[in-house]
Design a protein around this motif. Structure first.
Motif, PDB file in Angstrom:
ATOM      1  N   PRO A  28       0.518  -1.040  -0.227  1.00  0.00           N
ATOM      2  CA  PRO A  28      -0.018   0.023  -0.549  1.00  0.00           C
ATOM      3  C   PRO A  28       0.680   1.261  -0.220  1.00  0.00           C
ATOM      4  CG  PRO A  28      -0.905  -1.677   1.424  1.00  0.00           C
ATOM      5  CD  PRO A  28      -0.233  -2.081   1.078  1.00  0.00           C
ATOM      6  N   VAL A  29       1.981   1.326   1.032  1.00  0.00           N
ATOM      7  CA  VAL A  29       2.349   2.398   0.814  1.00  0.00           C
ATOM      8  C   VAL A  29       2.993   2.970  -0.472  1.00  0.00           C
ATOM      9  CG1 VAL A  29       4.764   3.333   2.309  1.00  0.00           C
ATOM     10  CG2 VAL A  29       3.319   2.104   3.167  1.00  0.00           C
ATOM     11  N   ILE A  30       3.801   1.775  -1.229  1.00  0.00           N
ATOM     12  CA  ILE A  30       4.717   1.919  -2.233  1.00  0.00           C
ATOM     13  C   ILE A  30       3.465   2.378  -3.876  1.00  0.00           C
ATOM     14  CG2 ILE A  30       6.050   0.202  -4.122  1.00  0.00           C
ATOM     15  CD1 ILE A  30       6.610  -1.234  -2.054  1.00  0.00           C
ATOM     16  N   ALA A  31       2.442   1.511  -3.135  1.00  0.00           N
ATOM     17  CA  ALA A  31       1.444   1.823  -4.544  1.00  0.00           C
ATOM     18  C   ALA A  31       0.536   3.493  -4.028  1.00  0.00           C
ATOM     19  CB  ALA A  31       0.073   1.096  -4.136  1.00  0.00           C
ATOM     20  N   ARG A  32       0.936   3.261  -2.849  1.00  0.00           N
ATOM     21  CA  ARG A  32       0.480   5.013  -2.976  1.00  0.00           C
ATOM     22  C   ARG A  32       1.106   5.653  -3.109  1.00  0.00           C
ATOM     23  NH1 ARG A  32      -3.228   7.001   1.388  1.00  0.00           N
ATOM     24  NH2 ARG A  32      -2.554   5.370   2.309  1.00  0.00           N
ATOM     25  N   THR A  33       2.863   5.499  -3.626  1.00  0.00           N
ATOM     26  CA  THR A  33       3.982   7.074  -3.166  1.00  0.00           C
ATOM     27  C   THR A  33       4.063   6.906  -4.755  1.00  0.00           C
ATOM     28  OG1 THR A  33       4.510   6.308  -1.746  1.00  0.00           O
ATOM     29  CG2 THR A  33       6.063   7.330  -3.932  1.00  0.00           C
ATOM     30  N   VAL A  34       4.068   5.444  -5.637  1.00  0.00           N
ATOM     31  CA  VAL A  34       3.503   5.694  -7.055  1.00  0.00           C
ATOM     32  C   VAL A  34       2.410   6.548  -8.202  1.00  0.00           C
ATOM     33  CG1 VAL A  34       4.125   4.203  -8.813  1.00  0.00           C
ATOM     34  CG2 VAL A  34       5.619   3.420  -7.209  1.00  0.00           C
ATOM     35  N   LEU A  35       1.813   6.029  -7.602  1.00  0.00           N
ATOM     36  CA  LEU A  35       0.170   6.919  -7.701  1.00  0.00           C
ATOM     37  C   LEU A  35       0.422   8.825  -7.269  1.00  0.00           C
ATOM     38  CD1 LEU A  35      -2.836   4.789  -6.899  1.00  0.00           C
ATOM     39  CD2 LEU A  35      -1.651   4.721  -8.806  1.00  0.00           C
ATOM     40  N   GLU A  36       0.586   8.636  -6.531  1.00  0.00           N
ATOM     41  CA  GLU A  36       0.800  10.267  -6.212  1.00  0.00           C
ATOM     42  C   GLU A  36       2.371  10.601  -7.103  1.00  0.00           C
ATOM     43  OE1 GLU A  36       1.880  10.225  -2.030  1.00  0.00           O
ATOM     44  OE2 GLU A  36      -0.054   9.956  -1.034  1.00  0.00           O
ATOM     45  N   ASP A  37       2.842  10.464  -7.037  1.00  0.00           N
ATOM     46  CA  ASP A  37       3.822  10.559  -8.493  1.00  0.00           C
ATOM     47  C   ASP A  37       3.773  10.675  -9.508  1.00  0.00           C
ATOM     48  OD1 ASP A  37       5.377  11.023  -6.077  1.00  0.00           O
ATOM     49  OD2 ASP A  37       7.402   9.295  -6.510  1.00  0.00           O
ATOM     50  N   PHE A  38       2.439  10.181 -10.193  1.00  0.00           N
ATOM     51  CA  PHE A  38       2.239   9.586 -11.219  1.00  0.00           C
ATOM     52  C   PHE A  38       1.304  11.030 -11.377  1.00  0.00           C
ATOM     53  CE2 PHE A  38      -1.314   8.886 -13.850  1.00  0.00           C
ATOM     54  CZ  PHE A  38      -0.429   8.281 -15.469  1.00  0.00           C
ATOM     55  N   PHE A  39       0.516  10.926 -10.672  1.00  0.00           N
ATOM     56  CA  PHE A  39      -0.373  12.831 -10.715  1.00  0.00           C
ATOM     57  C   PHE A  39       0.125  13.588 -10.192  1.00  0.00           C
ATOM     58  CE2 PHE A  39      -3.916   9.181  -9.403  1.00  0.00           C
ATOM     59  CZ  PHE A  39      -4.446   8.905 -10.904  1.00  0.00           C
ATOM     60  N   ALA A  40       1.155  13.638 -10.068  1.00  0.00           N
ATOM     61  CA  ALA A  40       2.018  14.891  -9.374  1.00  0.00           C
ATOM     62  C   ALA A  40       2.703  15.002 -10.868  1.00  0.00           C
ATOM     63  CB  ALA A  40       2.943  15.499  -8.478  1.00  0.00           C
ATOM     64  N   GLU A  41       3.374  14.122 -11.338  1.00  0.00           N
ATOM     65  CA  GLU A  41       3.498  14.206 -12.698  1.00  0.00           C
ATOM     66  C   GLU A  41       2.979  15.850 -14.198  1.00  0.00           C
ATOM     67  OE1 GLU A  41       5.562  10.811 -14.414  1.00  0.00           O
ATOM     68  OE2 GLU A  41       6.830  10.773 -13.022  1.00  0.00           O
ATOM     69  N   ASN A  42       1.368  14.823 -13.717  1.00  0.00           N
ATOM     70  CA  ASN A  42       0.602  15.739 -14.218  1.00  0.00           C
ATOM     71  C   ASN A  42      -0.316  16.270 -14.436  1.00  0.00           C
ATOM     72  OD1 ASN A  42       0.015  12.999 -17.383  1.00  0.00           O
ATOM     73  ND2 ASN A  42       0.343  12.190 -14.993  1.00  0.00           N
ATOM     74  N   GLY A  43       0.440  17.078 -12.692  1.00  0.00           N
ATOM     75  CA  GLY A  43      -0.519  18.933 -12.480  1.00  0.00           C
ATOM     76  C   GLY A  43      -1.455  18.110 -11.141  1.00  0.00           C
ATOM     77  N   ALA A  44      -2.011  17.182 -11.158  1.00  0.00           N
ATOM     78  CA  ALA A  44      -3.210  16.735 -10.123  1.00  0.00           C
ATOM     79  C   ALA A  44      -2.055  16.203  -8.812  1.00  0.00           C
ATOM     80  CB  ALA A  44      -4.063  15.359 -11.046  1.00  0.00           C
ATOM     81  N   THR A  45      -3.484  15.891  -7.949  1.00  0.00           N
ATOM     82  CA  THR A  45      -3.420  15.138  -7.236  1.00  0.00           C
ATOM     83  C   THR A  45      -3.710  14.331  -6.472  1.00  0.00           C
ATOM     84  OG1 THR A  45      -3.090  17.677  -5.883  1.00  0.00           O
ATOM     85  CG2 THR A  45      -3.065  15.882  -4.627  1.00  0.00           C
ATOM     86  N   PHE A  46      -3.641  12.985  -5.725  1.00  0.00           N
ATOM     87  CA  PHE A  46      -4.233  11.941  -5.766  1.00  0.00           C
ATOM     88  C   PHE A  46      -3.769  11.576  -4.420  1.00  0.00           C
ATOM     89  CE2 PHE A  46      -3.394   7.123  -4.150  1.00  0.00           C
ATOM     90  CZ  PHE A  46      -4.475   6.809  -4.982  1.00  0.00           C
ATOM     91  N   THR A  47      -5.242  11.226  -3.184  1.00  0.00           N
ATOM     92  CA  THR A  47      -5.092  11.139  -2.169  1.00  0.00           C
ATOM     93  C   THR A  47      -5.805   9.739  -1.983  1.00  0.00           C
ATOM     94  OG1 THR A  47      -7.543  12.161  -1.641  1.00  0.00           O
ATOM     95  CG2 THR A  47      -5.250  13.078  -1.608  1.00  0.00           C
ATOM     96  N   ALA A  48      -5.503   8.515  -1.064  1.00  0.00           N
ATOM     97  CA  ALA A  48      -6.464   7.498  -0.514  1.00  0.00           C
ATOM     98  C   ALA A  48      -6.348   7.191   0.765  1.00  0.00           C
ATOM     99  CB  ALA A  48      -5.636   6.309  -1.043  1.00  0.00           C
ATOM    100  N   GLU A  49      -7.352   6.821   1.679  1.00  0.00           N
ATOM    101  CA  GLU A  49      -7.685   6.369   2.351  1.00  0.00           C
ATOM    102  C   GLU A  49      -7.128   5.787   3.316  1.00  0.00           C
ATOM    103  OE1 GLU A  49     -11.124   5.141   6.492  1.00  0.00           O
ATOM    104  OE2 GLU A  49     -11.354   6.953   4.594  1.00  0.00           O
ATOM    105  N   SER A  50      -7.159   4.459   2.135  1.00  0.00           N
ATOM    106  CA  SER A  50      -6.440   2.477   2.905  1.00  0.00           C
ATOM    107  C   SER A  50      -6.254   2.593   0.983  1.00  0.00           C
ATOM    108  CB  SER A  50      -7.211   2.416   3.605  1.00  0.00           C
ATOM    109  OG  SER A  50      -8.560   1.652   2.567  1.00  0.00           O
ATOM    110  N   LEU A  51      -5.320   1.632   0.722  1.00  0.00           N
ATOM    111  CA  LEU A  51      -4.786   0.323  -0.223  1.00  0.00           C
ATOM    112  C   LEU A  51      -4.533  -0.962   0.124  1.00  0.00           C
ATOM    113  CD1 LEU A  51      -2.586   3.154  -2.614  1.00  0.00           C
ATOM    114  CD2 LEU A  51      -4.938   2.781  -2.832  1.00  0.00           C
ATOM    115  N   SER A  52      -4.218  -1.301  -0.191  1.00  0.00           N
ATOM    116  CA  SER A  52      -4.552  -2.697   0.916  1.00  0.00           C
ATOM    117  C   SER A  52      -4.581  -3.726  -0.502  1.00  0.00           C
ATOM    118  CB  SER A  52      -5.755  -3.132   1.758  1.00  0.00           C
ATOM    119  OG  SER A  52      -7.333  -3.337   0.809  1.00  0.00           O
ATOM    120  N   LEU A  53      -3.519  -4.369  -0.057  1.00  0.00           N
ATOM    121  CA  LEU A  53      -3.477  -6.296  -0.281  1.00  0.00           C
ATOM    122  C   LEU A  53      -3.280  -7.477   0.144  1.00  0.00           C
ATOM    123  CD1 LEU A  53      -2.406  -7.893  -2.903  1.00  0.00           C
ATOM    124  CD2 LEU A  53      -0.430  -7.296  -2.870  1.00  0.00           C
TER     125      LEU A  53
END
Length: 813
Positions: A28-53
């Motif tokens: 979850p931590v890695i996924a959250r970091t990857v998604l935040e970086d990906f959307f940040a590159e496109n000028g957007a902001t990503f947030t998630a209350e929880s990600l789980s595997l």
């Protein structure tokens, strides 16, 4: 040894569990970091209350995911869950136990250079991607895929597209209340499954169930439309102008089956409910309105072959209520109806070849062609209280109708001074002829004219078409047309002065045997009607209008027809106006291949001419007898003219024989009455008659005293009643006598404090109506005293503007 093995296994187990726990915790931590970086590159902001595997249950989950761009929410997901079975993967099987998506909100926006999905810009890429070579199916085993359940709930997708006007984007919104896909199974190119959908698109609701089966040889798709409700304004941006300014609401319940094979596509459909309500559609020349239209499709099949013509077969019905079709202004009505039902309706079409069969058309309150002018809306050209058409068959060659039944027909044929039909609504403006300048510029040059002429050395190869080359004309067959009820045809002809206004009241009308395909088929017309309260019209006619030469056999009878209204038609030809007269006519006529043979019996009672229009300098023959004198010579002792007119000749050059005309003139010139007889006969009725000697004749003229009315009075009161009762006794005593009654109104009948110096057209019309009412009242009273209506003849209503004139009726017995 065993202890070493146990320790080894335990160690591996601990390592594996530790590894799974690390994955469980770090993913979850890695996924959250990857998604935040990906959307940040496109000028957007990503947030998630929880990600789980969860590696133990092989489940992936997420809660409250959001993507924002410039503080605008572009993507939102309340919850996501995916459950996957791992062990079947070793057997080349993919089993996804469940996919669940809750509260999805996705924004898709079209940009000038691509699309933006969930805040991520995706540019147009027209470069063709290299496709990998297909796998050799003979050496590879296809994977099995099983998806028992995919569920979307409370999800919304917003799509914004660029319109023709860049400043006005187009918006569409799809809300998935619930989308459930179940039992998806596939192996290679063979798939099957089912789905149910409850959705809202731009406010339109859709509930359906479906199942499908796909193989390389066949696609079979079944849709159960449980309910579809939509309106035009919800999708107006997809509709071309001006119809996008209209309105309609659709409710649909039905089934659709799509069966596609390599060589053809077959679509079949049925409906349980197909309602179109509150229709208001403007078009280029038309405006269509309807409170409700119902379409019933028992069976519809559309077949589209890979080669050949498209085929359509339809079995259904149509019902329409409170509908109208008008021009775009809404002032000129083309057609309207209270109800219209077409059932059953069956059609079959293959390419340009088609057949149409209708069991019955049932309509109430049908109006056709109602125009308007500066004064307001004109009466309708045709209004039908009830219309029933039975058994209609139509093909490209022609149409055949079994029966048309009309009740309560009301037709108004109104022609203006140029004899144009003002009650006929025509769409669009007629084409204007080219101007003189245009004609001059459009004339071909001499060189072009020379080039178009065939050369004398080489004759033209074009040959004129022969009749055999011409296609057969579209035929129409109508076995029977009947009209009954309170039916009438009102004619107003403004092409004569004064304008003619007459009404034909139809008691019954039957037309049988219309067949444009068979020239030898006779049309049989039987009419029973009247033109006013007393005049009767009857005809029994057979005619062959489509034969090479006209043939006809008719027996027509007209009784008690008032002649003054038709004076404008004959005044110019006769040189006189018709002052009074009543006509009985009996026609027995046969036309055989254009050859006339028959006779007409005419009886004209109290026929008088007045107001000579013949100029003296046009009468060159000094011995010519004026027509009014000749008419007087034809009258018998009852002031009747009876003529038997033989008719013979060719209709192309008719010649009518007037065999007994001259003998009638001399025979009726003898006087039969004597002075003593007249005086002795009428002395008992001295209160209503007077006797005067005619100058130059040793004859006495019986003159009935005028019946006076107080100003504005039209009804029969006590004073008039006493006079008329005595007059009725006189007529009963003299059974062969006839009475001509001429009503007159005066300016005093207007009820004005001071008579006008000159009467306006409106005042003159009012006085004539008062005069006519008095005449009708007198005639009705005499009829109530057992006097036959045919013995009382009314003149045209008159107006006397002399200063000392009194409202009255003048009589001639």
């Amino acid at each position: 040894m065993q202890r070493i093995i146990r320790r080894t296994i335990l160690t591996l187990f601990i390592v594996l569990v530790s590894l799974l726990l690390i994955i469980w915790g770090l993913t979850p931590v890695i996924a959250r970091t990857v998604l935040e970086d990906f959307f940040a590159e496109n000028g957007a902001t990503f947030t998630a209350e929880s990600l789980s595997l969860n590696p133990f249950t092989t489940e992936v989950g997420a809660e409250d995911l959001k993507v924002t761009l410039d503080n605008d929410l572009e993507f939102k997901l309340d919850g996501f869950r995916l459950a996957l079975s791992l062990l079947p993967l070793f057997e080349k099987k993919v089993i996804v136990d469940q996919i669940e998506v809750r509260g999805l909100q996705l924004d898709i926006t079209q940009l000038s250079d691509g699309w933006q999905i969930a805040g991520v810009k995706i540019g147009d890429n027209n470069a063709e991607e290299e496709t990998p070579p297909p796998e050799d199916e003979s050496t590879s085993t296809p994977w099995d895929v099983l998806l028992p359940s995919i569920v979307f709930t409370n999800s919304r997708i917003n799509v914004t597209r660029l319109g023709q006007d860049a400043d006005t984007p187009l918006h569409d919104e799809l809300t998935l209340n619930e989308l459930q896909v179940s039992n998806i199974e596939g192996q290679g190119l063979n798939w099957k499954g089912a789905a149910t959908l409850s959705a809202v698109a731009n406010g339109a609701t859709l509930d359906l169930g479906s199942s499908f089966r796909y193989t390389p040889e066949q696609l079979l798709l079944w849709l159960d439309i449980k309910l579809l409700t939509a309106s035009l304004d919800q999708f107006s941006h997809y509709v071309p102008a001006p119809m996008n300014q209209g309105n309609l609401n659709v409710t649909l319940v039905g089934e659709v089956v799509v069966n596609q094979k390599p060589d053809n596509l077959i679509v079949t459909a049925t409906t349980k409910q197909f309602d179109i309500d509150r229709i208001s559609l403007p078009a280029a020349d038309l405006a269509i309105e309807s409170e409700r239209t119902q379409l019933g499709i028992n069976s519809l099949q559309l077949k589209v072959p890979q080669q050949g013509d498209v085929a359509l077969v339809l079995d259904g019905a149509i019902s329409s209520f409170n509908s109208r079709i008008s021009d775009v202004t809404g002032k000129n009505l083309l057609a309207s109806w209270d109800s219209l039902k077409v059932s059953p309706l069956q059609t079959s079409a293959v390419g340009s070849d088609f057949t149409l069969s209708i069991g019955q058309v049932d309509s109430t309150g049908l109006t056709a062609s109602q125009a308007s002018n500066d004064s307001g809306q004109l009466p309708a050209l045709v209004h039908l209280g009830k219309l029933i058409v039975d058994k209609i068959d139509v093909s490209p060659a022609g149409a055949e109708i079994d029966q048309v039944h009309i009740s309560n027909l009301e037709s108004h044929v109104i022609m203006d001074k140029s004899r144009q039909l003002t009650t006929l609504v025509a769409l669009g403006s007629p084409e204007q002829p080219p101007s003189t300048e245009e004609e001059a510029t459009s004339e071909p040059s001499p060189s072009k004219q020379e080039n178009t002429e065939p050369s004398s050395e080489q004759p033209s190869s074009e040959q004129p078409e022969t009749p055999n080359d011409a296609s057969e004309p579209f035929y129409v067959i109508l076995h029977q047309l009947s009209v009954d009820g309170e039916s009438s045809v009102h004619l107003t002809d403004g092409g004569v002065t004064p304008a003619l206004e007459r009404t034909l009241f139809i008691n019954s009308l039957t037309v049988e045997g219309i067949n444009t395909k068979d020239p030898q088929q006779a049309i049989h017309v039987v009419l029973d009607g009247k033109t006013d309260k007393y005049s009767i019209v009857k005809t029994d006619t057979r005619l062959y209008p489509f034969a090479e030469k006209l043939s006809l056999d008719t027996r027509t009878e007209l009784t008690e027809a008032q002649m003054p209204p038709f004076s404008p038609y004959v005044a110019e030809a006769l040189g006189y106006d018709i002052e009074s007269g009543q006509l009985d006519m009996n026609i027995a006529l046969t036309i055989d291949q254009g050859i006339l043979d028959g006779k007409t019996m005419l009886t004209m009672r109290e026929f008088d001419l007045s107001g000579s229009k013949v100029k003296e300098d046009n009468v060159k023959d000094a011995s010519a007898i004026p027509l009014n004198v000749a008419v007087g010579m034809l009258k018998d002792s009852q002031d009747n003219i009876e003529l038997e007119i033989p008719m013979s000749g060719n209709i192309d050059d008719p010649e009518f024989g007037w065999g007994s005309f001259l003998s009638i003139i001399f025979k009726k010139a003898l006087f039969k009455a004597t002075t003593s007889y007249v005086m002795q006969t009428f002395v008992p009725y001295a209160n209503v008659i007077s006797i005067a000697q005619i100058a130059g004749e040793q004859m006495l003229k019986v003159r009935v005293e005028p019946l006076k009315f107080p100003a504005t009075q039209t009804a029969i009161e006590a004073e008039q009643k006493a006079f008329l009762e005595e007059l009725a006794k006189l007529m009963k005593d003299k059974e062969d006598a006839q009475l001509k009654a001429c009503p007159y109104a005066t300016p005093a009948d207007l009820g004005l404090p001071q008579p006008p110096a000159a009467l306006s057209d409106e005042q003159l019309k009012t006085l004539k109506e008062i005069s006519s009412t008095r005449g009708e009242a007198v005639k009705d009273f005499l009829i109530s005293q057992d006097i036959k209506s045919s013995r009382v003849l009314l003149c045209s209503p008159g107006v006397d503007s002399e200063a000392k004139a009194e409202p009255r009726l003048e009589f001639d017995l």
